[in-house]
Scaffold this active site. Structure first.
Site, short mmCIF file in Angstrom:
data_model
loop_
_atom_site.label_atom_id
_atom_site.label_comp_id
_atom_site.label_asym_id
_atom_site.label_seq_id
_atom_site.Cartn_x
_atom_site.Cartn_y
_atom_site.Cartn_z
N ARG A 1 44.47 40.83 25.85
CA ARG A 1 43.08 40.87 25.37
C ARG A 1 42.53 42.31 25.31
NH1 ARG A 1 41.36 36.18 29.56
NH2 ARG A 1 43.29 36.92 30.53
N GLN B 1 58.85 41.26 37.87
CA GLN B 1 58.70 39.94 37.27
C GLN B 1 59.06 40.12 35.80
OE1 GLN B 1 54.76 38.51 36.55
NE2 GLN B 1 55.33 36.35 36.81
N GLY C 1 53.32 33.56 34.99
CA GLY C 1 52.11 33.17 35.70
C GLY C 1 51.95 33.86 37.05
N GLY D 1 38.86 31.04 36.62
CA GLY D 1 39.18 29.78 37.27
C GLY D 1 37.96 29.32 38.06
N GLU E 1 41.69 26.25 36.11
CA GLU E 1 41.57 27.35 35.16
C GLU E 1 40.64 26.98 34.01
OE1 GLU E 1 42.88 30.60 35.40
OE2 GLU E 1 42.93 29.70 37.39
N SER F 1 29.87 96.86 22.73
CA SER F 1 29.98 95.61 21.97
C SER F 1 31.18 95.67 21.03
CB SER F 1 28.72 95.39 21.14
OG SER F 1 27.64 95.11 22.00
C1 UD1 Z 1 43.22 34.83 36.95
C2 UD1 Z 1 43.15 33.52 37.73
C3 UD1 Z 1 41.73 32.97 37.61
C4 UD1 Z 1 40.74 33.99 38.12
C5 UD1 Z 1 40.91 35.34 37.43
C6 UD1 Z 1 40.10 36.41 38.14
C7 UD1 Z 1 45.31 32.36 37.75
C8 UD1 Z 1 46.13 31.32 37.12
N1 UD1 Z 1 44.10 32.58 37.22
O1 UD1 Z 1 42.96 34.53 35.57
O2 UD1 Z 1 41.61 31.77 38.37
O3 UD1 Z 1 39.42 33.51 37.94
O4 UD1 Z 1 42.29 35.77 37.48
O5 UD1 Z 1 40.07 37.63 37.46
O6 UD1 Z 1 45.72 32.95 38.73
N2 UD1 Z 1 49.86 38.64 36.29
C9 UD1 Z 1 51.17 38.87 36.64
N3 UD1 Z 1 52.12 38.04 36.17
C10 UD1 Z 1 51.85 36.97 35.40
C11 UD1 Z 1 50.49 36.75 35.03
C12 UD1 Z 1 49.51 37.59 35.50
O7 UD1 Z 1 51.45 39.83 37.35
O8 UD1 Z 1 52.78 36.27 35.03
C13 UD1 Z 1 48.83 39.58 36.78
C14 UD1 Z 1 48.10 40.32 35.67
O9 UD1 Z 1 48.72 41.57 35.41
C15 UD1 Z 1 46.71 40.50 36.24
C16 UD1 Z 1 46.57 39.35 37.21
O10 UD1 Z 1 47.85 38.84 37.45
O11 UD1 Z 1 46.57 41.71 36.98
C17 UD1 Z 1 45.69 38.24 36.63
O12 UD1 Z 1 46.21 37.84 35.37
P1 UD1 Z 1 45.26 37.52 34.15
O13 UD1 Z 1 46.11 37.15 32.99
O14 UD1 Z 1 44.23 38.55 34.00
O15 UD1 Z 1 44.60 36.16 34.71
P2 UD1 Z 1 43.18 35.59 34.36
O16 UD1 Z 1 43.27 34.78 33.11
O17 UD1 Z 1 42.16 36.66 34.41
MG MG Z 2 42.24 38.74 34.61
#
Ligand code: UD1
Ligand code: MG
Length: 506
Positions: A43, A103, A108, A171, A187, A437
């Site tokens: 995003r 990872q 997730g 979430g 979520e 100057s």
């Molecule tokens: C996540 C939470 C949501 C919360 C929000 C707060 C989950 C499923 N959702 O959503 O409940 O309200 O954060 O900001 O946990 N990341 C990884 N590996 C992955 C996916 C994500 O390392 O496979 C990391 C991302 O780099 C990021 C963080 O986890 O720093 C959160 O990921 P993001 O995709 O921003 O989750 P949100 O949709 O914001």
């Molecule tokens: Mg986030």
């Protein structure tokens, strides 16, 4: 060059939210803090991985690590994945002691934590705090309170929540209607309309019992709208298994804002900047216009410093007692000493001595050192230059690779010619000199103490102390040239009138 720090500096450490009474602060070092930073952050629509975007002088993940370090964890693990070479390289620069877990595919947040635990040998005894790498406003104090509540209540998991005005994308915290106990997190994408009306959200920050976390993660499934392993599902799993699930509500919901797009990035920057400026103002700094003043977390001030509108203070910049900076200035890694005045200036890696005056429209480049009460005036550029006490370079000049003594005056429109096309050379001007100057000082060259140079001189040879150097062509006047070469022109007529007036003695 970073400015020397002196005692008595007011650090603009971020003022923390008011401490709620009765909430325990963890005294125990958590076994681990896990920072999730593997996501791409689609995003953001950026070639730069999300967690490397900058905010007040630090990357998003840099802010999170700084807060995490305040817990003094036994292990600090960052989960990297998308663009991991870039992210790992950055981590090596800002915090070489962090461990990284890879990872490879972003399946997730639950999967990401699983990778971190594998890095730690499968599971750990004690408290594991999980933080997202995209929540840069989170403070160490809030993390300590979360860990404190978690341990004091003997929870299997404690989630940091907040009531937010707009919960879109987050979430939602689902509570039991009768008891108010947290039953799970749903979520946004998976929520029903009724659940979307909930304004209490998951911050993405948790404290877990390390063993129970490892067990629960094995049970997380991917039957959700994103086909991912959600860390948030661990809450429901632990609760159903009969464990204690707790929530700690953040005092200030702005602290837990997650950055997912550039609108949120700019909002977070505004919030953090306001927090920093509030701290500075409460510590005795006048900020004339907080709306147009931007500071990095690493900037420091002394009492009665004044910052005028339109000013950016970056990196290790320090503004001394009673010094004034701005309007419209951008200072990076620059030390402004007590009582100095810097107006409409761009500076990088410079030291502005006490009561010195700079600008308007000056450019101080790295290695500039200005002595007590010295002056750099309008349209003057300096680089790698030591300017002595009381010395003035008031107008339209370039001073590069130079040492100038005390109480000298450099004439307007002078250039220190330091570059021969291949190498840079040094110019030395002594004390109490008066250079004319429009001088060119062709380096390497030395002008001795008390020497003068004539206007328009190209100084290619050393000038002995006390001498006057004249290095310019002789003037030749060709009389009557205009009348002969430009007959009938306005210039010729003006000249004719002037010579008639001279003849008639009027
Ligand atoms: C996540 C939470 C949501 C919360 C929000 C707060 C989950 C499923 N959702 O959503 O409940 O309200 O954060 O900001 O946990 N990341 C990884 N590996 C992955 C996916 C994500 O390392 O496979 C990391 C991302 O780099 C990021 C963080 O986890 O720093 C959160 O990921 P993001 O995709 O921003 O989750 P949100 O949709 O914001
Ligand atoms: Mg986030």
């Amino acid at each position: 060059m970073s400015p020397t720090k002196r005692p008595g500096i007011l650090r603009m450490s971020t003022p923390t939210s008011p401490q709620p009474k009765g909430i325990p602060v963890s005294a125990i070092r958590p076994a681990a803090v896990v920072v999730l930073a593997a996501g791409e952050g689609t995003r953001m629509k950026s070639a730069t991985p999300k967690v490397l975007h900058e905010l007040c002088g630090r990357s998003l993940v840099g802010h999170v690590l700084a807060a995490a370090r305040e817990l003094d964890p036994q292990n600090l693990v960052v989960v990297v994945g998308h663009a991991r070479e870039k992210v790992t390289g950055h981590l090596g620069e800002i915090d070489p002691d962090v461990r990284t877990a890879v990872q490879a595919e972003q399946n997730g947040t639950g999967h990401a934590v699983r990778m971190a635990l594998e890095e730690l040998g499968g599971s750990v005894d004690g408290t594991v705090v999980v933080v997202c790498g995209d929540t840069p406003l989170l403070t160490g104090d809030t993390l300590k309170r979360l860990a404190g509540t978690h341990e004091a209540d003997g929870n299997a998991v404690t989630v940091l929540t907040a009531e937010v005005p707009d919960a879109t994308g987050y979430g939602r915290i689902v509570r039991d209607e009768a008891s108010g106990a947290v039953t799970g997190i749903v979520e946004h994408k998976d929520a029903t309309d009724a659940q979307r009306a909930i304004r209490e959200i998951n911050s993405g920050v948790f404290a877990f019992d390390g063993q129970l976390l490892a067990d629960a993660l094995k049970k997380v499934r991917t039957d959700n709208s994103q086909s991912e392993e959600y860390l948030t599902d661990v809450l429901g799993i632990l609760r159903e298994a009969g464990h204690r699930v707790g929530a700690s509500v953040a005092v200030d919901h702005r602290e837990i804002a997650g950055i997912n797009n550039r609108v949120q990035l700019s909002e977070a920057r505004r919030t953090l900047n306001d927090r920093l400026l509030t701290g500075a103002m409460l510590a005795g700094v006048t900020v004339v216009d907080p709306a147009t003043t931007w500071v990095d977390v690493t900037v420091t001030f002394e009492q009665d410093a004044v910052v005028h509108p339109g000013t950016q203070l970056l990196g290790a910049t320090h503004v001394g007692e009673g010094a004034e900076v701005g309007p419209n200035s951008r200072l990076k890694d620059t030390q402004v000493d007590a009582g100095a005045r810097v107006i409409n200036t761009v500076a990088d890696g410079a030291v502005v001595g006490p009561q010195a005056s700079v600008g308007p429209y000056a450019y101080l480049r790295p290695g500039t050192r200005l002595g007590l009460k010295s002056k750099i005036g309008t349209y003057v550029e300096t680089k790698n230059a030591s300017i002595g006490e009381g010395t003035k370079i008031p107008h339209l000049s370039y001073v590069g690779d130079a040492t100038i003594g005390e109480y000298s005056n450099i004439g307007a429109a002078s250039v220190f010619v330091n570059y021969d096309g291949e190498a840079k050379h040094h110019t030395t001007v002594g004390s109490h000199c008066r250079t004319g100057s429009d001088n060119m000082f062709v380096a390497p060259v030395t002008v001795g103490d008390g020497a003068y140079t004539a206007a328009g001189s190209v100084i290619t040879k050393d000038v002995p102390p006390g001498s006057l150097a004249v290095a310019r062509g002789q003037q030749r006047n060709i009389e009557g040239w205009v009348a002969r070469k430009r007959p009938g022109s306005a210039a010729a007529k003006a000249a004719e009138t002037a010579s008639r007036q001279e003849e008639s003695g009027s």
